[in-house]
Write an enzyme that holds these catalytic residues in place. Sequence first.
Site: not given
Ligand code: L34
Length: 287
Positions: A53, A97, A120
């Site tokens: 982020k 988060q 959010d």
């Molecule tokens: N307050 N908590 C709050 N807001 C959110 O919007 C979230 N979320 C979820 C968990 N808790 C939260 C996220 O940000 C899930 N989440 C989230 C955000 C980004 C990614 C996955 C989950 C992401 O970028 N995933 C990548 C891989 C990242 C890695 O390598 O670890 C992908 O390509 O899916």
Amino acid sequence: MAHLIDGKMLSAQIRDEVKAAVALRSASGKRAPYLAVVLIGEDPASASYVKGKAKASTEVGIDSDTMTYDASISEAEVLDIIERLNQDESVDGILVQLPLPAHIDEQKVIHAISPAKDVDCFHPESVGNLVIGLDGFQPATPAGIVEMLKRTGIETSGKHCVIIGRSNIVGKPLANLMLKKGIDATVTVCHSRTSNLAEIARQADILVAAIGRPNFVTKDMVKPGAVVIDVGINRVDDESRERGYRLVGDVDFEAASTLASHITPVPGGVGPMTIAVLLQNTLKAAK
Ligand code: L34
């Protein structure tokens, strides 16, 4: 074979749009939007998402600060921090988060965030606006999914969308978004206590898996031609990887992609879209 919906590419489009809008604002003398991210504890997945982020914010010209705290921080201290961010006029968006350590009441913390800064869309007022269909912040993961469908040219009107998972961050807000005028899907929400889950899933034109269990969605749950959206991000041990694990979704990808018309990968699917919508919301908060 199913067409792969490229979340990385689609999220880059959205990030470019936000970047252009931020540049336009600064050309007219306005300061950059500012996002405050609160990260509590050492959960490696949370740390990784928050890093994503911050990086994406910087790339589009949004200022952000990640405030990290030890897992032992008290609930009262967290509420104090939020109150300071609420009062601070230079802060446009506040994101805490999730998940939080067990001794901190998640709902209390969410409730403390000013709805005007609730990027959010977790505050009850924001959720209420979503349910009624009023404008406001978009829930990041659900809106990211809708953007994927729209930008891929997938028809939603009159289609049966089956969501597996009833969480406050994905299942419930997504159900409300898919029901909205203009999106117009027929929605079924399934969960761990649903009877005949496979039978219901098989009726989906758009099947969304958000239960957090690897390979939960098997071939028998996918109707030929269905659009399959995989929200799960599960770490499974994998000695062959440098990190010692690999990421898999909630869907048996190999099997499902032989039947689906479209499918999202993990990683590179819904995750990057979540971050892109967060940037859109932060821009909105600054306006
Ligand atoms: N307050 N908590 C709050 N807001 C959110 O919007 C979230 N979320 C979820 C968990 N808790 C939260 C996220 O940000 C899930 N989440 C989230 C955000 C980004 C990614 C996955 C989950 C992401 O970028 N995933 C990548 C891989 C990242 C890695 O390598 O670890 C992908 O390509 O899916």
